[in-house]
Design an enzyme around this catalytic site. Structure first.
Site: not given
Length: 419
Positions: A185, A382
């Site tokens: 995702r 991230e």
């Protein structure tokens, strides 16, 4: 407003056979723990699979963010209120956000579908479009680009790497290994990898110094089955697509690597988003990445895996709060990336070990690359959500991949100085 109307109008009459998972009424909560008691409560809540925690930092002052389905919201809010844990609903209806994202993404992707000269960063690209772009680069730059299929997904999709060189014919250079899309995702991660590819290949003159002593090997989509499934069915799908039990599908590929596998931060439940797999390397995707890492042992000096979201640069260990003996070397590289991004855009990145900054999670690719494949600098990046509930809106992609490149470029330059 006019743009939004055009996009909606463009898609109101397009029929589709796909059965999209609805997130109607789901809410996204931003929660800021003020003490260790709050953090411990959130850690317990995160163990409940009905709550989808997007991020759960261990550093006080950083917010957790969680997606909660309608039937769980009253109990969830009561729990937070009873603990006097501050929270804010940052998205009242995640279903609307997902639907709008899909329409905008398809609109802009279709606008550029006839062009193969370069990749577009106005939309999240599908697996086939990514492969077409790689093929075009190999055709246009045969002396500097080499494509290889290193394996296949459970569903039979090719796992393709692109090796980028400066064309000098030296096949024994040191290597920077980069991957993205382990978690299906996290769409901004493959977009970030594609921007790196574009900069190294199509913007070669400006970035040629990054290829003088290093080759780059990039796997832009580690989990293509899951990635495609998020585009066609369930937007928030995270795992692979190999059946895990009679009723549940998929393994968290970033809990499936054979280094302290399953010890902490991974579930034994096949239905969980953090399911560790029936065994280490149970997934063909993780097997292929493992073999790629080992094929580069001795040459690979920097492993970077792109994820989202949260503005973090993380390094081993993921299974313990202890640090590796050479953590300062890794930290120096990560800090260079954070400083470059801060200087260039003002965005702050938090740097530290995975366990100490976020949470303990054994079986990750970064720990394995460092400990088992012998790659001395191993970092998880991230990427931001740009204020959105999860992934950045399509209109934010180019801004964020440019920002990400600033950090990746600075880290690569630091690695080249050290090794």
């Amino acid at each position: 407003m006019y743009f939004k109307f055009v996009v909606l109008a463009a898609f109101c009459c397009i029929a589709t056979s796909a059965e999209f998972t609805s997130y109607e009424g789901h809410k996204v909560y931003d929660i800021k723990p003020e003490n260790t008691v709050h953090q411990e409560l959130l850690a317990r809540l995160a163990q409940n699979d009905v709550y989808d925690f997007f991020t759960l930092p261990r550093v006080l002052g950083l917010s957790a963010r969680v997606l909660v389905q309608p039937e769980q919201q009253a109990e969830f809010e009561q729990t937070l209120q009873a603990a006097q844990l501050p929270y804010e609903v940052v998205n009242e209806n995640f279903g609307e956000t997902v639907a709008e994202e899909r329409m905008q993404n398809n609109f802009f992707r279709n606008l550029r579908s006839s062009s193969r000269s370069s990749i577009s960063f106005s939309a999240y690209q599908r697996y086939d479009a990514i492969n077409s772009y790689l093929d075009q680069l190999a055709e246009n730059y045969p002396s500097r680009v080499n494509l290889k299929t290193i394996g296949k997904s459970y569903g039979g999709l090719a796992l393709r790497t692109i090796t980028i060189t400066n064309g000098d014919g030296n096949t024994n250079k040191k290597v920077i290994l980069l991957d993205a899309g382990i978690h299906a995702r996290e769409w901004i991660a493959p977009a970030g990898a594609l921007y790196v590819i574009q900069q190294l290949v199509e913007n070669f003159e400006e970035n040629s110094h990054l290829l003088e002593t290093y080759d780059w090997v990039i796997l832009p989509v580690v989990n293509p089955d899951g990635y495609e499934y998020t585009h066609t069915n369930t937007r928030m799908w995270r795992k692979t697509r190999k059946p895990a039990s009679k009723s549940c599908v998929g393994t968290d590929a970033n809990r499936n690597f054979d280094f302290h596998w399953g010890e902490v931060g991974a579930s034994s439940s096949a239905c969980s988003d953090t399911y560790k797999g029936a065994s280490a390397f149970s997934e063909p995707e993780t097997q292929a990445l493992r073999d790629l890492m080992h094929s580069l042992t001795g040459r690979a000096k920097f492993y970077l895996t792109l994820h989202s979201y949260g503005n973090y640069l993380l390094y081993p260990w993921g299974y313990t709060s202890a640090l590796p003996d050479t953590w300062e070397d890794i930290d120096e590289v990560a800090q260079a990336g954070a400083a470059a991004i801060k200087s260039g855009t003002g965005t702050d990145y938090t740097v530290g070990s995975s366990t100490n900054v976020l949470y303990a999670a054994a079986g990750g690719s970064d720990d394995y690359a460092f400990a088992a494949a012998g790659i001395p600098i191993s970092i998880t990046m991230e990427l931001p959500a740009a204020g959105n509930g999860f992934n950045p809106a399509p209109s934010k992609i180019e801004e964020l991949v440019r920002e990400t490149w600033l950090g990746i470029k600075a880290m690569a330059e630091k690695v080249e100085q050290k090794y």
